[in-house]
Write a protein that holds these residues in place. Structure first.
Motif, mmCIF file in Angstrom:
data_model
loop_
_atom_site.group_PDB
_atom_site.id
_atom_site.type_symbol
_atom_site.label_atom_id
_atom_site.label_comp_id
_atom_site.label_asym_id
_atom_site.label_seq_id
_atom_site.Cartn_x
_atom_site.Cartn_y
_atom_site.Cartn_z
ATOM 1 N N ASN A 255 92.524 -9.023 -23.836
ATOM 2 C CA ASN A 255 92.001 -9.783 -22.715
ATOM 3 C C ASN A 255 90.521 -10.068 -22.864
ATOM 4 O O ASN A 255 90.065 -11.183 -22.643
ATOM 5 C CB ASN A 255 92.216 -9.011 -21.411
ATOM 6 C CG ASN A 255 93.418 -9.527 -20.662
ATOM 7 O OD1 ASN A 255 93.761 -10.697 -20.764
ATOM 8 N ND2 ASN A 255 94.049 -8.651 -19.904
ATOM 9 N N THR A 258 90.004 -12.658 -25.549
ATOM 10 C CA THR A 258 90.351 -14.017 -25.120
ATOM 11 C C THR A 258 89.257 -14.601 -24.227
ATOM 12 O O THR A 258 88.825 -15.743 -24.409
ATOM 13 C CB THR A 258 91.696 -14.003 -24.374
ATOM 14 O OG1 THR A 258 92.674 -13.380 -25.208
ATOM 15 C CG2 THR A 258 92.146 -15.417 -24.047
ATOM 16 N N LEU A 261 86.205 -15.416 -26.253
ATOM 17 C CA LEU A 261 86.327 -16.637 -27.057
ATOM 18 C C LEU A 261 86.053 -17.862 -26.193
ATOM 19 O O LEU A 261 85.433 -18.826 -26.639
ATOM 20 C CB LEU A 261 87.716 -16.713 -27.695
ATOM 21 C CG LEU A 261 87.979 -15.711 -28.824
ATOM 22 C CD1 LEU A 261 89.394 -15.891 -29.383
ATOM 23 C CD2 LEU A 261 86.949 -15.867 -29.943
ATOM 24 N N ASN A 284 99.137 -15.808 -30.163
ATOM 25 C CA ASN A 284 99.103 -17.253 -30.201
ATOM 26 C C ASN A 284 97.750 -17.822 -29.813
ATOM 27 O O ASN A 284 97.257 -18.755 -30.422
ATOM 28 C CB ASN A 284 100.148 -17.809 -29.244
ATOM 29 C CG ASN A 284 101.396 -18.200 -29.996
ATOM 30 O OD1 ASN A 284 101.312 -18.585 -31.163
ATOM 31 N ND2 ASN A 284 102.530 -18.110 -29.354
ATOM 32 N N ALA A 285 97.188 -17.215 -28.786
ATOM 33 C CA ALA A 285 95.955 -17.756 -28.246
ATOM 34 C C ALA A 285 94.887 -17.894 -29.326
ATOM 35 O O ALA A 285 94.282 -18.956 -29.501
ATOM 36 C CB ALA A 285 95.448 -16.877 -27.107
ATOM 37 N N GLU A 287 95.009 -18.340 -32.318
ATOM 38 C CA GLU A 287 95.233 -19.362 -33.340
ATOM 39 C C GLU A 287 94.770 -20.745 -32.906
ATOM 40 O O GLU A 287 94.725 -21.664 -33.708
ATOM 41 C CB GLU A 287 96.708 -19.409 -33.728
ATOM 42 C CG GLU A 287 97.166 -18.102 -34.367
ATOM 43 C CD GLU A 287 98.581 -18.222 -34.914
ATOM 44 O OE1 GLU A 287 98.852 -19.219 -35.597
ATOM 45 O OE2 GLU A 287 99.399 -17.337 -34.625
ATOM 46 N N LEU A 288 94.504 -20.901 -31.633
ATOM 47 C CA LEU A 288 94.031 -22.216 -31.193
ATOM 48 C C LEU A 288 92.510 -22.328 -31.260
ATOM 49 O O LEU A 288 91.937 -23.390 -31.099
ATOM 50 C CB LEU A 288 94.499 -22.488 -29.759
ATOM 51 C CG LEU A 288 96.002 -22.534 -29.582
ATOM 52 C CD1 LEU A 288 96.344 -22.979 -28.176
ATOM 53 C CD2 LEU A 288 96.626 -23.476 -30.594
ATOM 54 N N PHE A 289 91.871 -21.184 -31.489
ATOM 55 C CA PHE A 289 90.418 -21.176 -31.587
ATOM 56 C C PHE A 289 90.017 -21.901 -32.867
ATOM 57 O O PHE A 289 90.748 -21.877 -33.853
ATOM 58 C CB PHE A 289 89.935 -19.725 -31.597
ATOM 59 C CG PHE A 289 88.472 -19.573 -31.346
ATOM 60 C CD1 PHE A 289 87.936 -19.917 -30.112
ATOM 61 C CD2 PHE A 289 87.631 -19.076 -32.336
ATOM 62 C CE1 PHE A 289 86.571 -19.769 -29.876
ATOM 63 C CE2 PHE A 289 86.267 -18.929 -32.100
ATOM 64 C CZ PHE A 289 85.742 -19.274 -30.868
ATOM 65 N N THR B 258 101.928 -25.151 -27.636
ATOM 66 C CA THR B 258 101.084 -24.229 -28.387
ATOM 67 C C THR B 258 101.200 -24.462 -29.885
ATOM 68 O O THR B 258 100.203 -24.547 -30.599
ATOM 69 C CB THR B 258 101.461 -22.774 -28.057
ATOM 70 O OG1 THR B 258 101.423 -22.606 -26.637
ATOM 71 C CG2 THR B 258 100.497 -21.811 -28.705
ATOM 72 N N LYS B 262 98.338 -26.014 -32.674
ATOM 73 C CA LYS B 262 97.969 -25.420 -33.964
ATOM 74 C C LYS B 262 98.058 -26.481 -35.063
ATOM 75 O O LYS B 262 97.170 -26.578 -35.914
ATOM 76 C CB LYS B 262 98.928 -24.270 -34.306
ATOM 77 C CG LYS B 262 98.765 -23.041 -33.446
ATOM 78 C CD LYS B 262 99.663 -21.928 -33.986
ATOM 79 C CE LYS B 262 99.991 -20.914 -32.919
ATOM 80 N NZ LYS B 262 101.087 -20.012 -33.340
ATOM 81 N N LYS B 265 95.234 -28.914 -34.774
ATOM 82 C CA LYS B 265 94.005 -28.316 -35.266
ATOM 83 C C LYS B 265 94.004 -28.332 -36.789
ATOM 84 O O LYS B 265 93.030 -28.715 -37.429
ATOM 85 C CB LYS B 265 93.893 -26.868 -34.751
ATOM 86 C CG LYS B 265 92.523 -26.266 -34.898
ATOM 87 C CD LYS B 265 92.530 -24.772 -34.602
ATOM 88 C CE LYS B 265 93.261 -24.023 -35.700
ATOM 89 N NZ LYS B 265 93.010 -22.562 -35.679
ATOM 90 N N ALA B 285 95.960 -19.567 -23.651
ATOM 91 C CA ALA B 285 95.913 -20.126 -24.993
ATOM 92 C C ALA B 285 95.226 -21.484 -25.002
ATOM 93 O O ALA B 285 94.307 -21.721 -25.785
ATOM 94 C CB ALA B 285 97.323 -20.236 -25.554
ATOM 95 N N LEU B 288 91.455 -21.997 -25.300
ATOM 96 C CA LEU B 288 90.687 -21.735 -26.518
ATOM 97 C C LEU B 288 90.646 -22.958 -27.431
ATOM 98 O O LEU B 288 89.912 -22.997 -28.410
ATOM 99 C CB LEU B 288 91.297 -20.551 -27.281
ATOM 100 C CG LEU B 288 91.269 -19.231 -26.533
ATOM 101 C CD1 LEU B 288 91.708 -18.111 -27.449
ATOM 102 C CD2 LEU B 288 89.872 -18.947 -25.985
ATOM 103 N N PHE B 289 91.458 -23.936 -27.094
ATOM 104 C CA PHE B 289 91.473 -25.161 -27.902
ATOM 105 C C PHE B 289 90.155 -25.896 -27.683
ATOM 106 O O PHE B 289 89.559 -25.801 -26.612
ATOM 107 C CB PHE B 289 92.661 -26.020 -27.451
ATOM 108 C CG PHE B 289 93.014 -27.110 -28.409
ATOM 109 C CD1 PHE B 289 93.485 -26.828 -29.689
ATOM 110 C CD2 PHE B 289 92.882 -28.447 -28.031
ATOM 111 C CE1 PHE B 289 93.828 -27.839 -30.570
ATOM 112 C CE2 PHE B 289 93.223 -29.469 -28.907
ATOM 113 C CZ PHE B 289 93.690 -29.166 -30.184
#
Lengths: 341, 341
Positions: A255, A258, A261, A284-285, A287-289, B258, B262, B265, B285, B288-289
């Motif tokens: 948490n 996240t 980030l 998963n979260a 991986e979108l960074f 999601t 990815k 990205k 999630a 964070l994009f």
DNA sequence: TTGGATAATTAAATCGTTTTAGCTAAATTT
DNA sequence: AAATTTAGCTAAAACGATTTAATTATCCAA
């Protein structure tokens, strides 16, 4: 619709075949041979049970046997990804023993947890798997007094002798910090919850240990984050630490990672140039960074497997020993924690 | 440790006070007045129950009353964020009625779901809340035959008359597509699971409707995604659709969204310049994009609330009517679905 | 003082199992 | 032929509650 056809009972099967309920019970529990029921009768009873679609009444069974084949699980919040993963694995593991799981969320609230546990016990749970919340020592001790099988998971109290399964928090946290120190970061920091719970202390202590071992005890500048108003608190911490010269951060929970980030994205902090980071529990979260995030991996399935194994040993075999298991976390390293020099 | 002190039973309380078990039962169930038990006796019994820490045996109670105060919930996978959210709200709602929830995950597997349901029923669940999987019509009908209260959630079968609660999938999907069409995107596409489940069909149909209403029926170029090998399938779909001139996409579930993010990205696709996007169900999630993501918001708590309300009506009051509820989703719009011209 | 209410309580059946102890008839031993 | 063993089965208690019908005691009216 024949919604009025009652479920068939043992007695129904018995009178259908023309024998006593005892025989039916023996046969359907696989003890036919043991009680020398004739092969002929065994066959007739089995066929009749099939035909009448006999399903044993679990309440009668539980009442008689004093067992429910249900394990009660109280965790922080089942909608939190970490705990819902645990929940899923617990479910799968318990199923292997023919056990079901009754879940309840405590919301890290001691009183709520206490009520939930009482509720599960009064529902006849054969054992309790618990993610204890802060200052719930008395609650835990109360369960122990009951003699009801109990195991803590993810967290534990060093002052209480109970079964527990948790991560090797201190060591894995030390490793993560050490990794930062040896990969271009001279001044790591840590952001953890401000709680007395030992697992969190351990994560912070692992960080301190690594710093001390590197001869940087003087640099220890920890920021603790209160759960309330999380986002803002983390935002403030990060700014403050950057100003103090911190060049990398270890986030002590998923948490926190996240939220951090999001803050990092919002402030336009460059990873890893401005700040190296290591999170807790991938997902998963992450991986979108925009940059792959290094993290400490917890073997969640193992955590669950051990917990169920230990409590089932106690439930089924009356195992009396206390089991305290530390499972090993590992480092998953990517760009976010390596400064290219 | 006094692990051998048995829990106090009604009989214990009765003999402690010196009355029959009947009186104790009357009093502790609040029917003291009704059965004209003297105030004095009432007081004595209550005090004794307190003192002996009497907790009713739920098995005996259930056996006698034919009620368990447990609802069985079978959902796709409790470790999926969408379902774990539902799980959490179901838990909270059920608690309001004094009910607990027994969870099981079907993994979208029909046979598994069937077993889980049978298991929950044999455990005495008073009712079943079910997220049905593809082609499980027969399973659902079998439960209906039982007469056991049942409600489907998130999905439903148009051919079966059951209680259900779901999103207004078609309409909200139509709205989302319309939004894309009126905000700079002339050629939207949709990525959905390749399943016969109606809720998914509805989401696709809403898209088609919007396209048709805009006089673009000819442009409908849908890509369906099989669950297996999800990531690669989505990657291929996106490439193919971009090549076909698609300039924006509606993702029909949170998982698809999601995974798609990815891919986007990874491929360096610019949002919204190269591609406008709208996801399903926001969540940590998405945040964070690197671009804020528009999405269709489901009122998950309402979904759960309605489900529990309806099934409790049937369990407690024997409500016979079939309730089919559509809750309203809404559009949360940010940069990802608006082309600045 | 007999009869009928009324108040306060209890006995006993019931829910559906499991399990112990016992019973009968046939087979075996002595 | 009597005693013992064995095979095959049943009766009945127990688990812990709820609930209906019955019982006793008290009081009051006629």
């Amino acid at each position: 619709m024949d919604k009025n056809k009652k479920k068939a009972s043992l007695k129904d099967v018995a009178s259908y075949v023309g024998v006593s309920t005892s025989l039916v019970s023996f046969v359907l529990n696989g003890k036919g041979r043991l009680h020398r029921v004739s092969e002929e009768t065994i066959a007739k009873i089995k066929k009749a049970a099939e035909k009448l679609n006999y399903q044993p009444n679990s309440f009668a069974k539980s009442l008689r046997e004093g067992k429910s084949r249900v394990i009660g699980v109280v965790l922080s919040d089942i909608s939190n990804p970490f705990f819902s993963m645990i929940a899923r694995y617990l479910e799968d593991e318990a199923e292997k023993y023919g056990y079901s799981i009754l879940f309840a969320s405590s919301d890290e609230n001691r009183d709520r947890a206490e009520k939930q546990i009482a509720h599960l016990v009064s529902r006849g749970a054969d054992g309790i798997i618990l993610v204890p919340c802060e200052k719930s020592e008395k609650t835990v001790e109360a369960v122990l007094e009951t003699g009801k099988p109990l195991i803590l998971i993810d967290r534990y109290f060093p002052t209480i002798r109970t079964n527990y399964v948790c991560l090797n928090n201190r060591e894995v946290s030390r490793l993560a910090t050490e990794h930062l120190l040896t990969h271009g970061f001279s001044h790591p920091g840590v952001i953890a919850y401000d709680t007395t719970l030992q697992h969190m202390q351990d994560r912070v202590n692992g960080y301190k240990q690594a710093m001390t071992e590197a001869g940087k005890a003087g640099l220890i500048s920890e920021s603790r984050v209160k759960e309330a108003n999380l986002h803002n608190a983390i935002s403030g911490s990060i700014s403050r630490m950057l100003a103090e010269g911190v060049d990398s951060l270890l986030f002590a929970t998923n948490n926190i990672a996240t939220e951090a980030l999001k803050v990092i994205k919002g402030k336009g902090i460059r990873i890893p140039e401005d700040l190296g980071i290591i999170g807790f529990d991938g997902g998963n979260a992450f991986e979108l960074f925009h940059v792959p995030v290094s993290y400490i991996r917890q073997p969640i399935s193992l955590l669950a497997q051990k917990a169920v194994e230990i409590i089932m040993d106690e439930i089924l075999m009356g195992e009396k020993m206390t089991h305290q298991v530390e499972v090993q976390g590992s480092l998953v390293i990517t760009e976010s924690s390596i400064k290219s020099c």
